[in-house]
Scaffold this motif. Structure first.
Motif, mmCIF file in Angstrom:
data_model
loop_
_atom_site.group_PDB
_atom_site.id
_atom_site.type_symbol
_atom_site.label_atom_id
_atom_site.label_comp_id
_atom_site.label_asym_id
_atom_site.label_seq_id
_atom_site.Cartn_x
_atom_site.Cartn_y
_atom_site.Cartn_z
ATOM 1 N N LEU A 3 0.745 -0.962 -0.054
ATOM 2 C CA LEU A 3 0.474 -0.055 -0.132
ATOM 3 C C LEU A 3 0.768 1.022 -0.146
ATOM 4 N N LEU A 4 0.660 2.120 -1.032
ATOM 5 C CA LEU A 4 0.885 3.581 -0.973
ATOM 6 C C LEU A 4 0.186 4.677 -0.520
ATOM 7 N N ILE A 5 0.321 5.596 0.235
ATOM 8 C CA ILE A 5 -0.897 6.951 0.230
ATOM 9 C C ILE A 5 -0.359 8.241 -0.271
ATOM 10 N N CYS A 6 -0.597 9.077 -0.324
ATOM 11 C CA CYS A 6 0.229 10.149 -1.117
ATOM 12 C C CYS A 6 -0.966 11.359 -0.457
ATOM 13 N N GLY A 17 -18.977 5.449 3.063
ATOM 14 C CA GLY A 17 -18.039 4.674 4.302
ATOM 15 C C GLY A 17 -17.463 3.084 3.464
ATOM 16 N N GLU A 18 -17.440 2.473 2.159
ATOM 17 C CA GLU A 18 -17.490 2.044 1.443
ATOM 18 C C GLU A 18 -15.538 1.613 1.631
ATOM 19 N N ASP A 19 -14.997 2.891 0.967
ATOM 20 C CA ASP A 19 -13.153 2.840 1.124
ATOM 21 C C ASP A 19 -12.985 2.548 2.054
ATOM 22 N N LEU A 20 -13.313 3.580 3.586
ATOM 23 C CA LEU A 20 -12.673 3.375 4.063
ATOM 24 C C LEU A 20 -12.413 1.938 4.901
ATOM 25 N N ILE A 41 -4.717 -2.233 5.624
ATOM 26 C CA ILE A 41 -4.237 -2.296 6.329
ATOM 27 C C ILE A 41 -3.934 -3.104 7.503
ATOM 28 N N GLU A 42 -4.881 -4.092 7.725
ATOM 29 C CA GLU A 42 -4.388 -5.097 8.844
ATOM 30 C C GLU A 42 -3.970 -5.983 8.534
ATOM 31 N N PHE A 91 -7.433 11.268 5.855
ATOM 32 C CA PHE A 91 -5.695 10.504 4.021
ATOM 33 C C PHE A 91 -6.093 8.982 4.054
ATOM 34 N N ILE A 92 -6.686 8.262 5.485
ATOM 35 C CA ILE A 92 -7.069 6.603 5.741
ATOM 36 C C ILE A 92 -8.336 6.596 4.999
ATOM 37 N N HIS A 93 -9.228 7.361 4.880
ATOM 38 C CA HIS A 93 -10.878 7.048 4.096
ATOM 39 C C HIS A 93 -10.661 6.116 3.071
ATOM 40 N N TYR A 94 -10.253 7.111 1.875
ATOM 41 C CA TYR A 94 -10.845 6.985 0.878
ATOM 42 C C TYR A 94 -9.542 6.244 0.093
ATOM 43 N N ALA A 95 -10.312 5.429 -1.761
ATOM 44 C CA ALA A 95 -9.228 4.614 -1.922
ATOM 45 C C ALA A 95 -8.585 5.231 -3.262
ATOM 46 N N TRP A 96 -8.945 6.596 -3.515
ATOM 47 C CA TRP A 96 -8.120 7.559 -4.616
ATOM 48 C C TRP A 96 -6.607 7.711 -4.068
#
Length: 349
Positions: free
Chosen positions: A113-116, A187-190, A197-198, A159-164
């Motif tokens: 996973l990468l988050i920006c 809320g399905e993205d979250l 993450i788990e 920053f956690i919630h979305y898939a995009w």
């Protein structure tokens, strides 16, 4: 050595006003090895025709037409169809930075996973007239346990919630059998990301704002009365709270930071009842206020109302005393004041 392919999934539903800009932002990427999956989810406007036209012009595009079933099902359709080594999601009214995918591919490595960061933009007549910058406060490679210490610092700014604003390792998603819950439309993205993450051993963060999230009045939480807002809030925060507990991250300042955020969502639940577009009567609003006041989790969190600002302390006191009429009068008065003071383009909540 050939470049690895990134599969970009775009659920499309009645998005003809924004869709071309979205598609072009993907096609203009400096990273060429992309597969663009346009999932036309039963659009009744010209979105399907736009998808087909672009696919006829660029072999990197595949279009899947399906009956309307909602964004979760559309994303799951895309997950079943991807052929790339990595997966990204984009909403059809948004756009991405020209270097986004190149930056992702230069950074993600073997991380699942990468988050920006991202920008939240408000548009008028197709032009940005206001933007809110959401730069990630951290950058680098983090083990899961290291990331969990940052979780409650990232969570309140979505920053956690979305898939995009993320990139996922396709093999990781497929092997875990992860999908979006088709029974949720909010809320399905979250919940999807919490599952990712788990299972992660490590996560890569990029601080730069590489995604433009278009906050339009037509679909925002602030432009309409949300039926079921409180129930949805309770579900999402309950799932997140349970996630933190399972992963040993619900203690000390991490617990306090999460519960302070939870209080802001409860306050939004109250304000939602007084949205200008609500159809609720006075008595119905009072019934909803009673329901929120008497919720066990809300009562358990009263200490965090008392540790907040003056308004939170006042509302917390009314909840503790079950002063329904007083809280109704306060919210009604404040909502009228907010309507008079805030420009229509700004958020109601």
């Amino acid at each position: 050595m050939s470049e690895k392919t990134v599969s970009v999934i775009v659920p499309v539903y009645n998005a003809e006003a924004f869709l071309e800009e979205c598609i072009n932002s993907v096609l203009r990427q400096t990273y060429p090895a992309i597969e663009l999956l346009l999932i036309n989810d039963g659009s009744t406007d010209g979105s399907g025709e736009i998808c087909d036209r672009f696919a006829a012009e660029d072999s990197r595009i595949r279009v899947i037409h399906q009956p309307n079933a909602g964004p979760s099902v559309a994303r799951n359709t895309g997950l079943q169809a991807v052929t790339g080594e990595y997966i990204q999601f984009i909403d059809s009214d948004d756009a991405i930075h020209p270097e986004m995918i190149a930056r992702f591919m230069a950074s993600i490595g073997s991380h699942p996973l990468l988050i920006c960061g991202y920008r939240r933009v408000l548009k008028q007549n197709g032009r940005i007239f206001h933007s809110i910058h959401n730069r990630l406060p951290f950058s680098g490679e983090f083990s899961k346990q290291e990331f969990l210490t940052l979780f409650t610092a990232l969570y309140p700014n979505f920053f956690i919630h979305y898939a995009w604003n993320k990139c996922y390792l396709a093999s990781f998603i497929k092997e875990a059998g992860l999908q979006f819950n088709p029974n949720l439309d909010w809320g399905e993205d979250l919940l999807f990301n919490l599952e990712v993450i788990e299972r992660c051993s490590s996560i890569r963060l990029i601080e730069d704002e590489l995604y433009d999230y278009t906050h339009s009045n037509a679909d925002s939480i602030t432009s309409q009365y949300r039926v079921g807002f409180f129930d949805n809030t309770q579900m999402m925060q309950s799932m997140t709270r349970a996630f933190l507990k399972r992963n040993g991250s619900y203690h000390g300042e991490m617990k306090d930071a999460f519960e302070r955020y939870y209080i802001t969502r409860i306050m939004l639940g109250f304000w939602n009842l007084f949205h200008p577009k609500t159809t609720l009567t006075k008595e119905e609003k009072k019934q909803h206020i009673v329901r929120i006041m008497q919720d066990d989790q809300v009562k358990e969190s009263l200490a965090y109302f008392y540790s907040g600002d003056e308004e939170n302390r006042l509302v917390g006191s009314m909840i503790a005393q079950q002063e329904v009429g007083q809280l109704y009068d306060y919210l009604a008065m404040k909502s009228q004041s907010r309507m008079q003071q805030e420009p229509k383009e700004e958020k109601w909540i």
